[in-house]
Each structure stands twice: as structure tokens, then as C-alpha cells.
Design a protein around this motif. Structure first.
Motif, PDB file in Angstrom:
ATOM      1  N   THR A   1       0.807  -1.221   0.000  1.00 23.40           N
ATOM      2  CA  THR A   1       0.000   0.000   0.000  1.00 23.40           C
ATOM      3  C   THR A   1       0.837   1.266   0.000  1.00 23.40           C
ATOM      4  O   THR A   1       2.023   1.240   0.311  1.00 23.40           O
ATOM      5  CB  THR A   1      -0.920   0.026   1.242  1.00 23.40           C
ATOM      6  N   GLU A   2       0.180   2.351  -0.321  1.00 22.50           N
ATOM      7  CA  GLU A   2       0.768   3.687  -0.239  1.00 22.50           C
ATOM      8  C   GLU A   2       0.596   4.199   1.193  1.00 22.50           C
ATOM      9  O   GLU A   2      -0.254   3.696   1.941  1.00 22.50           O
ATOM     10  CB  GLU A   2       0.056   4.632  -1.222  1.00 22.50           C
ATOM     11  N   PRO A   3       1.352   5.228   1.587  1.00 26.42           N
ATOM     12  CA  PRO A   3       1.242   5.755   2.958  1.00 26.42           C
ATOM     13  C   PRO A   3      -0.158   6.250   3.335  1.00 26.42           C
ATOM     14  O   PRO A   3      -0.524   6.216   4.507  1.00 26.42           O
ATOM     15  CB  PRO A   3       2.246   6.912   2.976  1.00 26.42           C
ATOM     16  N   ASP A   4      -0.959   6.689   2.357  1.00 26.90           N
ATOM     17  CA  ASP A   4      -2.299   7.204   2.673  1.00 26.90           C
ATOM     18  C   ASP A   4      -3.390   6.136   2.570  1.00 26.90           C
ATOM     19  O   ASP A   4      -4.572   6.455   2.495  1.00 26.90           O
ATOM     20  CB  ASP A   4      -2.638   8.408   1.790  1.00 26.90           C
ATOM     21  N   HIS A   5      -2.999   4.874   2.607  1.00 28.36           N
ATOM     22  CA  HIS A   5      -3.987   3.789   2.495  1.00 28.36           C
ATOM     23  C   HIS A   5      -5.092   3.870   3.562  1.00 28.36           C
ATOM     24  O   HIS A   5      -6.266   3.693   3.226  1.00 28.36           O
ATOM     25  CB  HIS A   5      -3.289   2.432   2.520  1.00 28.36           C
ATOM     26  N   PRO A   6      -4.754   4.153   4.822  1.00 32.72           N
ATOM     27  CA  PRO A   6      -5.836   4.268   5.815  1.00 32.72           C
ATOM     28  C   PRO A   6      -6.878   5.330   5.421  1.00 32.72           C
ATOM     29  O   PRO A   6      -8.090   5.120   5.588  1.00 32.72           O
ATOM     30  CB  PRO A   6      -5.105   4.658   7.099  1.00 32.72           C
ATOM     31  N   GLU A   7      -6.418   6.432   4.891  1.00 35.59           N
ATOM     32  CA  GLU A   7      -7.333   7.503   4.488  1.00 35.59           C
ATOM     33  C   GLU A   7      -8.145   7.079   3.266  1.00 35.59           C
ATOM     34  O   GLU A   7      -9.352   7.358   3.182  1.00 35.59           O
ATOM     35  CB  GLU A   7      -6.532   8.785   4.209  1.00 35.59           C
ATOM     36  N   GLN A   8      -7.496   6.401   2.313  1.00 36.69           N
ATOM     37  CA  GLN A   8      -8.223   5.933   1.124  1.00 36.69           C
ATOM     38  C   GLN A   8      -9.301   4.916   1.510  1.00 36.69           C
ATOM     39  O   GLN A   8     -10.410   4.940   0.969  1.00 36.69           O
ATOM     40  CB  GLN A   8      -7.237   5.318   0.107  1.00 36.69           C
ATOM     41  N   ILE A   9      -8.984   4.044   2.453  1.00 41.29           N
ATOM     42  CA  ILE A   9      -9.965   3.044   2.914  1.00 41.29           C
ATOM     43  C   ILE A   9     -11.132   3.741   3.621  1.00 41.29           C
ATOM     44  O   ILE A   9     -12.300   3.429   3.366  1.00 41.29           O
ATOM     45  CB  ILE A   9      -9.291   1.996   3.835  1.00 41.29           C
ATOM     46  N   ALA A  10     -10.824   4.687   4.504  1.00 40.59           N
ATOM     47  CA  ALA A  10     -11.898   5.414   5.198  1.00 40.59           C
ATOM     48  C   ALA A  10     -12.784   6.137   4.194  1.00 40.59           C
ATOM     49  O   ALA A  10     -14.017   6.105   4.304  1.00 40.59           O
ATOM     50  CB  ALA A  10     -11.301   6.405   6.200  1.00 40.59           C
ATOM     51  N   LYS A  11     -12.182   6.765   3.204  1.00 44.92           N
ATOM     52  CA  LYS A  11     -12.949   7.500   2.195  1.00 44.92           C
ATOM     53  C   LYS A  11     -13.879   6.570   1.423  1.00 44.92           C
ATOM     54  O   LYS A  11     -15.067   6.869   1.253  1.00 44.92           O
ATOM     55  CB  LYS A  11     -11.999   8.213   1.230  1.00 44.92           C
ATOM     56  N   ILE A  12     -13.370   5.441   0.969  1.00 44.41           N
ATOM     57  CA  ILE A  12     -14.199   4.551   0.159  1.00 44.41           C
ATOM     58  C   ILE A  12     -15.326   3.921   0.986  1.00 44.41           C
ATOM     59  O   ILE A  12     -16.430   3.710   0.488  1.00 44.41           O
ATOM     60  CB  ILE A  12     -13.344   3.495  -0.587  1.00 44.41           C
ATOM     61  N   ILE A  13     -15.065   3.657   2.255  1.00 40.51           N
ATOM     62  CA  ILE A  13     -16.127   3.132   3.113  1.00 40.51           C
ATOM     63  C   ILE A  13     -17.205   4.198   3.297  1.00 40.51           C
ATOM     64  O   ILE A  13     -18.404   3.913   3.181  1.00 40.51           O
ATOM     65  CB  ILE A  13     -15.566   2.644   4.466  1.00 40.51           C
ATOM     66  N   LEU A  14     -16.800   5.431   3.593  1.00 38.51           N
ATOM     67  CA  LEU A  14     -17.793   6.503   3.759  1.00 38.51           C
ATOM     68  C   LEU A  14     -18.614   6.700   2.487  1.00 38.51           C
ATOM     69  O   LEU A  14     -19.841   6.865   2.546  1.00 38.51           O
ATOM     70  CB  LEU A  14     -17.109   7.810   4.161  1.00 38.51           C
ATOM     71  N   LYS A  15     -17.956   6.687   1.333  1.00 36.65           N
ATOM     72  CA  LYS A  15     -18.679   6.837   0.071  1.00 36.65           C
ATOM     73  C   LYS A  15     -19.678   5.700  -0.136  1.00 36.65           C
ATOM     74  O   LYS A  15     -20.806   5.924  -0.574  1.00 36.65           O
ATOM     75  CB  LYS A  15     -17.699   6.903  -1.092  1.00 36.65           C
ATOM     76  N   THR A  16     -19.262   4.488   0.204  1.00 37.25           N
ATOM     77  CA  THR A  16     -20.145   3.330   0.058  1.00 37.25           C
ATOM     78  C   THR A  16     -21.364   3.449   0.972  1.00 37.25           C
ATOM     79  O   THR A  16     -22.450   2.992   0.628  1.00 37.25           O
ATOM     80  CB  THR A  16     -19.373   2.030   0.341  1.00 37.25           C
TER      81      THR A  16
END
Length: 148
Positions: free
Chosen positions: A111-126
Motif C-alpha cells: 500500500t501507499e502511505p495514505d492507504h488508511p485515508e483511502q480506505i476510510a474515504k471509500i467506506i464513507l462513500k459506500t
């Protein structure tokens, strides 16, 4: 015995996350904080992360502990029309399953360093949060947790 260890580890995280987010009214923000803190903790402590990942799917105390927090934020988000969810259990599975797989990806160095943020974003969008809002929440400054 392993289940008790994992339950204790997740309880400690949950207590620290709760203390950090208790004053936040927005359930989407609280959820993003919890997701990001768990994922960032796995970056900082790979042994902790691997214990959670390897035991997480079979240790009922882990999922019960985490599930309570997820359920609280989900129900609040639905009540406030912040989340649009057809099935509470499907949403819980999405959040917990995505979180565990993201931890594994992090621990495997994929993963990239911002993976936690990308995961949080995609969950919120879902869950129905608009893209720009989900991005702002997921990338908001996150106070690191301190463990004694």
C-alpha cells in the motif's frame, strides 16, 4: 487464550479511539477516525496488526468489541440521514471485512502511505457520504494515539 489477547488488544484501541472521538457529533467522522486509527496502528506495530488480522475472523470477542462501536456509529448515521444503508449487517460486514483486508495489505507492504485515508474515504462513500465530504473527513488531521 489467543481470543482473550486479541479482545484485550482491540479493547485498548477502542477505548483510546472512543476518548479521541467522543466529543465529535458526526458519526461519519467518528467512523473515519476509528478506521484510520486501526490501520495506522498496524503500520506502526506490525506484530499487533498481524495478531488482529490472523485472529480477527475467528475471534468472536474481537468482532463483538469492534462491532459495538461500528453499530453505534452506523445507527447514528442512519438516524441522522448521514448514511444510506439497506442492511445493517451488510454494512457491518463491509466495514469490518474491508478493515481487516486493508490491514493485511498494509502489513504485506502493498500500500501507499495514505492507504488508511483511502480506505476510510471509500467506506464513507459506500455508506452514502458524498465524495468531497468523504475525502475531507478521511484526510482530516488525525491525532496519533499514545500507548503507555
Amino acid at each position: 487464550m489467543l481470543k482473550a489477547v486479541v479482545a484485550s488488544l482491540s479493547d485498548q484501541m477502542n477505548q483510546k479511539i472512543w476518548a479521541q472521538s467522543v466529543a465529535i457529533a458526526d458519526p461519519a467522522e467518528r467512523m473515519a477516525i476509528a478506521i484510520r486509527q486501526f490501520l495506522h496502528q498496524s503500520i506502526q506495530d506490525s506484530t499487533w496488526g498481524w495478531v488482529i488480522v490472523r485472529i480477527g475472523l475467528v475471534a468472536a470477542p474481537l468482532s463483538e468489541t469492534i462491532e459495538r462501536g461500528v453499530m453505534t456509529d452506523l445507527e447514528a448515521g442512519i438516524r441522522l440521514n448521514r448514511f444510506q444503508v439497506d442492511s445493517l449487517q451488510a454494512a457491518i460486514d463491509l466495514i469490518l471485512g474491508t478493515g481487516l483486508m486493508a490491514m493485511r495489505s498494509i502489513l504485506e507492504g502493498q500500500t501507499e502511505p495514505d492507504h488508511p485515508e483511502q480506505i476510510a474515504k471509500i467506506i464513507l462513500k459506500t455508506l452514502g457520504v458524498a465524495d468531497a465530504d468523504a475525502h475531507a473527513i478521511a484526510f482530516k488531521f488525525l491525532e496519533p494515539l499514545v500507548f503507555e
